[in-house]
Design an enzyme around this catalytic site. Structure first.
Site, PDB file in Angstrom:
ATOM      1  CG  HIS A 311      31.257  -9.290  27.367  1.00 52.85           C
ATOM      2  ND1 HIS A 311      32.349  -8.834  28.077  1.00 52.85           N
ATOM      3  CD2 HIS A 311      30.770 -10.329  28.080  1.00 52.85           C
ATOM      4  CE1 HIS A 311      32.497  -9.560  29.186  1.00 52.85           C
ATOM      5  NE2 HIS A 311      31.555 -10.478  29.201  1.00 52.85           N
ATOM      6  CD1 TRP A 535      38.833  -5.087  20.223  1.00 53.67           C
ATOM      7  CD2 TRP A 535      37.214  -3.873  21.189  1.00 53.67           C
ATOM      8  NE1 TRP A 535      38.441  -4.102  19.335  1.00 53.67           N
ATOM      9  CE2 TRP A 535      37.454  -3.341  19.892  1.00 53.67           C
ATOM     10  CE3 TRP A 535      36.241  -3.266  21.975  1.00 53.67           C
ATOM     11  CZ2 TRP A 535      36.766  -2.252  19.382  1.00 53.67           C
ATOM     12  CZ3 TRP A 535      35.548  -2.174  21.468  1.00 53.67           C
ATOM     13  CH2 TRP A 535      35.803  -1.686  20.191  1.00 53.67           C
ATOM     14  CG  HIS A 536      35.631  -7.889  26.790  1.00 50.25           C
ATOM     15  ND1 HIS A 536      34.545  -7.273  27.395  1.00 50.25           N
ATOM     16  CD2 HIS A 536      36.621  -6.959  26.787  1.00 50.25           C
ATOM     17  CE1 HIS A 536      34.869  -6.030  27.727  1.00 50.25           C
ATOM     18  NE2 HIS A 536      36.125  -5.821  27.360  1.00 50.25           N
ATOM     19  CB  SER A 537      38.333 -13.152  22.407  1.00 50.48           C
ATOM     20  OG  SER A 537      37.787 -12.356  21.371  1.00 50.48           O
TER      21      SER A 537
END
Length: 604
Positions: A311, A535-537
């Site tokens: 995101h 931080w949403h890999s």
């Protein structure tokens, strides 16, 4: 006499992040005789204040931190030549021990959109309920009330959150609801719940609540400081894992390679960066990628490392009234820190049990907002969002304090006072990147990482509009005292959008700021300079048909080999409209169920 270190287990996990802890912990509870090993490159997190005291979470993102890995992406012209930095968890519990503890859940339709047998929302909702103890409103049909992971409002309430909701429900003309995590409600202002235990005030992470609470079981072992190099195969059956001491966690340790064997199953659970690169080092991936690294190919699987998604997030700082309660004084180590720690130690309350954001809106533009957005967003709106009313374009929220971005950090030059930060995070960007192994000229391994951020021209438009909308919201909040100009676009001299200090908010009914074409260019440039990971890999070992660049099937088996599964956010075939910890936990619960079924173990 010391016991010999075992070299054979039933199940070996390559990686010890959030999902690995869920799967391993559930399987150990279902059958305590199973010999399970978790290998994790990072260090243990058990009862360490940086992990269990919620307010300390930003320390994990400090440049010197060893609890995350800072992945540096390839420079991109869409980011004005910048090389973006994307951290990922690097400790037992992974992201669950370092994240911002934001509790959101994706709309149920996101999982239905995956189109994968057994992963439909009707099959997943019971698992969503099983994993949580929702300490808020009772008897909500999609929430759980006796699971391992606690969800609460934290240790104290922040007044800025009420101000944000008040402006949102008046000026922004949106509804209010206590719960917008019922898997469908959207475009509504609400409190923002947290992965914090409402009684103890501690972070609610996967390591403590699935693994460390089973310390009595000697068959469940966690070896920290161990970096997995590759999977060992006999023919095409996974039989073990090759690893060494991690040079960051164990700088003085011998770096020689060791092997542990797995009699039943090997599970790769190293996240969106670690899982595809372990597969590639094991000979599973695209021929060209493996060839350039001198790796002999075992299975041609070109989807490995592709489909990288995240995101897009921006933090924009504002000045807050002196009397506003924010996280700033706590993080500076002012006197309030010792008082707050004392209160937290005795009751689990105070700002120690806070993350700084207490309200949000999962925002969709109305007709008027849609008209004001760049026309280049219209086709994306019509194709993806228009007929899916449960899917938000972005989460808009206010943070009580100065939230430091990964690009252009200002904390070293900001005077000590109270701040607030406008945040906007887009949930379904179109752009896609990739994660692969590579070697440098001197033969050292490096990661070839392309974020893809803003590659699709429609992705920047909600960010540009989000800047304008959140600025209007914040300048109407009673605690508003102006902008921190250095953290905003560089507007031309004389612009009506120029940033400055203020003595108080504008009237609720004041006209919106009018932006010129030059102002819009400044906003566009600003976002290309500062947009960052949330931080949403995810997505790099996608659960899709092999012909569609899939890596694993519906039961998480890696195509072309046996005895090998992947269980983490890398399997997500599409993006999900949520802070991804909830999805990582869910994948873990489903994976534990699948593995238990295959081993003939009854799920409790």
């Amino acid at each position: 006499m010391s016991q010999p270190i075992p070299s054979e287990f039933d199940i070996v996990f390559a990686g010890g992040g959030a999902t690995a802890c869920v799967v391993a912990g559930r399987l150990a509870a279902y059958d305590p005789s199973l010999r399970i090993l978790i290998l994790e490159a990072g260090q243990h997190t058990l009862n360490k204040p940086i992990h269990v005291q919620p307010y300390q979470y930003p320390l994990n993102q400090a440049p010197t931190s060893t609890t995350v890995t800072f992945h540096i992406g390839n420079p991109s012209p869409r980011l004005n030549g910048r090389a973006p930095i994307v951290p990922s968890g690097r400790c037992v519990g992974g992201g669950s021990c370092v994240n911002f503890m934001a509790y959101t859940r994706a709309p149920a339709s996101d999982y239905d959109d995956w189109g994968v047998d057994g992963w439909e929302s009707e099959n997943l909702i019971p698992l969503m309920k099983k994993l949580e103890t929702y300490e808020m409103q009772p008897d909500r049909p999609t929430h759980g009330y006796d699971g391992p992971i606690k969800v609460s409002s934290g240790g104290c309430k922040l007044g800025l959150a009420d101000e944000f909701i008040q402006v949102g429900t008046t000026y922004h003309k949106r509804q209010y609801a206590d719960d917008t995590n019922d898997l469908e409600t959207c475009n509504t202002y609400s409190p923002w719940r947290k992965y914090i235990d409402g009684t103890t005030g501690r972070r609610s992470d996967a390591a403590h609540h699935y693994v460390y609470n089973q310390a009595h079981n000697p068959n469940l072992q966690v070896w920290d400081g161990k970096r997995v190099k590759r999977i060992i195969f006999e023919d095409k059956r996974a039989v073990g894992v090759e690893f060494s001491s991690d040079p960051v966690s164990c700088p003085d340790a011998d770096q020689s390679l060791s092997i542990v064997t797995a009699s039943k199953l090997v599970v790769i659970s190293a996240g969106a960066f670690g899982s595809p690169t372990i597969l590639e080092r094991s000979g599973i991936g695209a021929e060209a990628i493996l060839k350039r690294c001198g790796i002999e190919q075992l299975v041609n699987l070109p989807g490995v490392g592709e489909n990288y998604q995240d995101h897009n997030l921006t933090f924009v700082p504002y000045l807050a009234a002196d009397e506003a309660v924010t996280m700033d004084a706590l993080w500076r180590g002012d006197n309030i820190l010792q008082e707050s720690l004392a209160e937290w130690n005795s009751s689990g309350k105070s700002l120690i049990a806070q993350n700084g954001f207490d309200s949000k809106i999962k925002w969709r533009p109305d007709d008027e907002e849609l008209k004001a957005m760049d026309p280049a967003f219209q086709s994306r709106w019509k194709e993806f969002f228009q007929d899916r009313p449960d899917k938000a374009v972005a989460i808009l929220y206010v943070f009580a304090g100065y939230a430091q971005p990964l690009s252009r950090p200002l904390s070293s030059i900001l005077p000590p006072r109270s701040y607030m930060t406008a945040c906007h995070c887009t949930l379904y960007p179109v752009s896609i990147g990739s994660v692969h192994v590579n070697v440098t000229e001197d033969g050292k391994e490096r990661m070839d990482f392309t974020t893809g951020f803003l590659d699709d021209p429609s992705d920047i438009i909600p960010l540009n509009f989000g800047y304008k909308k959140t600025r209007e919201l914040l300048r109407r909040m009673p605690s508003y005292r102006g902008e921190v100009a250095a953290g905003h676009p560089d507007f031309p001299e004389g612009s009506a959008a120029a940033c400055r200090e203020a003595s108080g908010p504008v009237d609720l009914n004041a006209p919106d700021i009018v932006y010129t074409a030059e102002d819009d260019e400044a906003i566009d440039r600003f976002h290309r300079d500062i947009v960052q990971t949330t931080w949403h890999s995810l997505g790099t070992c996608a659960m899709k048909p092999e012909a569609d660049q899939g890596v694993v099937d519906a039961r998480l088996n890696v195509y072309g080999v046996s005895n090998l599964k992947v269980t983490d956010l890398s399997i997500s075939p599409l993006n999900v409209g949520t802070n991804t910890y909830s999805t990582a936990l869910l994948i873990g619960e489903r994976a534990a169920m699948i593995i238990a079924e295959e081993l003939g173990i009854t799920c409790i």
